[in-house]
Design a protein around this motif. Sequence first.
Motif, PDB file in Angstrom:
ATOM      1  N   PRO A 177       0.808  -1.225   0.000  1.00  0.00           N
ATOM      2  CA  PRO A 177       0.000   0.000   0.000  1.00  0.00           C
ATOM      3  C   PRO A 177       0.839   1.273   0.000  1.00  0.00           C
ATOM      4  CG  PRO A 177      -0.003  -1.031   2.180  1.00  0.00           C
ATOM      5  CD  PRO A 177       0.676  -1.990   1.257  1.00  0.00           C
ATOM      6  N   GLN A 178       2.103   1.172   0.430  1.00  0.00           N
ATOM      7  CA  GLN A 178       2.972   2.344   0.457  1.00  0.00           C
ATOM      8  C   GLN A 178       3.357   2.776  -0.952  1.00  0.00           C
ATOM      9  OE1 GLN A 178       3.485  -0.580   1.993  1.00  0.00           O
ATOM     10  NE2 GLN A 178       4.675  -0.361   3.887  1.00  0.00           N
ATOM     11  N   GLN A 179       3.760   4.032  -1.070  1.00  0.00           N
ATOM     12  CA  GLN A 179       4.228   4.538  -2.360  1.00  0.00           C
ATOM     13  C   GLN A 179       5.536   3.864  -2.761  1.00  0.00           C
ATOM     14  OE1 GLN A 179       4.806   8.836  -2.493  1.00  0.00           O
ATOM     15  NE2 GLN A 179       3.830   8.894  -4.500  1.00  0.00           N
ATOM     16  N   ARG A 180       6.359   3.546  -1.772  1.00  0.00           N
ATOM     17  CA  ARG A 180       7.630   2.873  -2.034  1.00  0.00           C
ATOM     18  C   ARG A 180       7.402   1.365  -2.049  1.00  0.00           C
ATOM     19  NH1 ARG A 180      11.750   5.550   2.196  1.00  0.00           N
ATOM     20  NH2 ARG A 180      13.177   4.087   1.168  1.00  0.00           N
ATOM     21  N   LYS A 181       7.710   0.735  -3.163  1.00  0.00           N
ATOM     22  CA  LYS A 181       7.407  -0.683  -3.364  1.00  0.00           C
ATOM     23  C   LYS A 181       8.588  -1.604  -3.052  1.00  0.00           C
ATOM     24  CE  LYS A 181       3.397   0.611  -4.885  1.00  0.00           C
ATOM     25  NZ  LYS A 181       2.205   0.467  -4.027  1.00  0.00           N
ATOM     26  N   PHE A 182       9.742  -1.029  -2.752  1.00  0.00           N
ATOM     27  CA  PHE A 182      10.941  -1.836  -2.519  1.00  0.00           C
ATOM     28  C   PHE A 182      10.944  -2.400  -1.096  1.00  0.00           C
ATOM     29  CE2 PHE A 182      15.382  -2.397  -1.223  1.00  0.00           C
ATOM     30  CZ  PHE A 182      15.927  -3.075  -2.299  1.00  0.00           C
ATOM     31  N   LYS A 183      11.334  -3.661  -0.994  1.00  0.00           N
ATOM     32  CA  LYS A 183      11.411  -4.300   0.323  1.00  0.00           C
ATOM     33  C   LYS A 183      12.473  -5.391   0.288  1.00  0.00           C
ATOM     34  CE  LYS A 183       8.758  -7.089   3.622  1.00  0.00           C
ATOM     35  NZ  LYS A 183       7.483  -7.813   3.856  1.00  0.00           N
ATOM     36  N   ARG A 184      13.290  -5.438   1.337  1.00  0.00           N
ATOM     37  CA  ARG A 184      14.279  -6.514   1.461  1.00  0.00           C
ATOM     38  C   ARG A 184      13.646  -7.711   2.162  1.00  0.00           C
ATOM     39  NH1 ARG A 184      19.174  -5.084  -0.215  1.00  0.00           N
ATOM     40  NH2 ARG A 184      19.652  -2.857  -0.327  1.00  0.00           N
ATOM     41  N   ILE A 185      13.995  -8.906   1.698  1.00  0.00           N
ATOM     42  CA  ILE A 185      13.536 -10.144   2.327  1.00  0.00           C
ATOM     43  C   ILE A 185      14.691 -10.674   3.158  1.00  0.00           C
ATOM     44  CG2 ILE A 185      12.529 -12.416   1.949  1.00  0.00           C
ATOM     45  CD1 ILE A 185      10.811 -10.156   0.900  1.00  0.00           C
ATOM     46  N   LEU A 186      14.514 -10.669   4.472  1.00  0.00           N
ATOM     47  CA  LEU A 186      15.617 -10.985   5.386  1.00  0.00           C
ATOM     48  C   LEU A 186      15.213 -12.047   6.402  1.00  0.00           C
ATOM     49  CD1 LEU A 186      16.561  -7.266   6.204  1.00  0.00           C
ATOM     50  CD2 LEU A 186      17.785  -8.748   4.609  1.00  0.00           C
TER      51      LEU A 186
END
Length: 248
Positions: A213-222
């Motif tokens: 839902p955020q404008q920023r779509k980047f996410k690290r999978i940790l």
Amino acid sequence: MSTPFYVSPQQAMADRAEYARKGIARGRSVVVLQYTDGIVFVAENPSRALHKVSEIYDRIAFAAVGKYNEFENLRIGGVRYADLRGYTYDRDDVTARGLANVYAQTLGTIFSSVGEKPYEVELIVAEVGAAPEDDQIYRLPHDGSIVDEHGAVAVGGNSDQIGSYLDQRHRDGMTLAEALALAVESLGRDTNGSDRRLTAEQLEVAVLDRTRPQQRKFKRILGRQLTRLLEAESAATTTTDDPSDEEE
């Protein structure tokens, strides 16, 4: 007085290209794949401080192989370009294609310049769209050319073999776990044909998730999330291959 050696322009460019390719081939590969909800980036990178995959802007991410100091300078320049353009015009005016053009100009100028060595880097710039058909993935080799990729792409040391493996097995509509498992399998393939099993501690994984839902779509999978994804797909594969589950 000695006569200076003459080197034809074609030979000079060929030598520079060979120099850059050898430097890139020494690095571990990075793969980028489309899946149902976005784009996943997977790199064989045990370091938790020196990233090969990074966020550039809201829907745009960057992956690179080669000399870290060289592609880190390019990453920083890309972030500054995106921030300035988004502030001056509109956030929607920052696109992967525009960023790829900026990188292409920089790499092309350095590659053709006699006064400095070519960059030993290969880049991927990707942007996630509202739907899978709107996703954009661009690969930029050392000479500044731009290659529009679809589905899956690999860069780095063993990219030809890994790319061929991905092309044969990647399909539309894959889940994140399926795409991640395919990426890890491809990275584990050695040039001699043997397979290595890569663990979560050896991987750097990030996604551009269009469902966030955020404008920023980047996410690290940790950490635990990465381990769960790897174990879930491994368990699903084991169940499918188990002959005891088949009807007699």
